[in-house]
Design an enzyme around this catalytic site. Structure first.
Site, short mmCIF file in Angstrom:
data_model
loop_
_atom_site.label_atom_id
_atom_site.label_comp_id
_atom_site.label_asym_id
_atom_site.label_seq_id
_atom_site.Cartn_x
_atom_site.Cartn_y
_atom_site.Cartn_z
N THR A 101 0.84 -1.21 0.00
CA THR A 101 0.00 0.00 0.00
C THR A 101 0.87 1.25 0.00
O THR A 101 0.58 2.21 -0.72
CB THR A 101 -0.93 -0.01 1.22
OG1 THR A 101 -1.69 -1.21 1.21
CG2 THR A 101 -1.88 1.17 1.19
N ASP A 102 1.94 1.25 0.79
CA ASP A 102 2.83 2.41 0.81
C ASP A 102 3.63 2.51 -0.49
O ASP A 102 4.05 3.60 -0.87
CB ASP A 102 3.77 2.33 2.00
CG ASP A 102 3.09 2.70 3.30
OD1 ASP A 102 2.04 3.37 3.23
OD2 ASP A 102 3.60 2.34 4.37
N GLY A 103 3.86 1.39 -1.14
CA GLY A 103 4.58 1.42 -2.41
C GLY A 103 3.83 2.21 -3.47
O GLY A 103 4.43 2.93 -4.27
#
Length: 80
Positions: free
Chosen positions: A58-60
């Site tokens: 998700t942070d990627g």
């Protein structure tokens, strides 16, 4: 005729919406992790490893959107 440059606004929206979505996604998955670990504490190790994998993905997406936004802000490929 003077036309305003909308590229900074577009970059701000790109980064801001990606950050908002990423924060909401990680927060909701952390909420479900805590809820499921309270129901079945013996599965905490398996759930935690899957949570970190999902949070990293998700942070990627946010980091990729930030990189594209910065590329548009600095290089400005749409300017003639």
């Amino acid at each position: 005729m003077n036309t305003p440059d909308l590229l900074p606004l577009a970059v701000c929206l790109l980064i801001g919406m990606a950050a908002l979505g990423s924060c909401i996604g990680v927060a909701m998955s952390a909420m479900k992790l805590l809820e499921s670990s309270a129901r079945q504490p013996e599965l905490m190790d398996q759930l935690q490893s899957r949570f970190f994998l999902a949070a990293g993905l998700t942070d990627g997406a946010f980091i990729i959107a930030t990189g594209i936004g910065m590329w548009f802000a600095v290089a400005n490929p749409f300017k003639g």
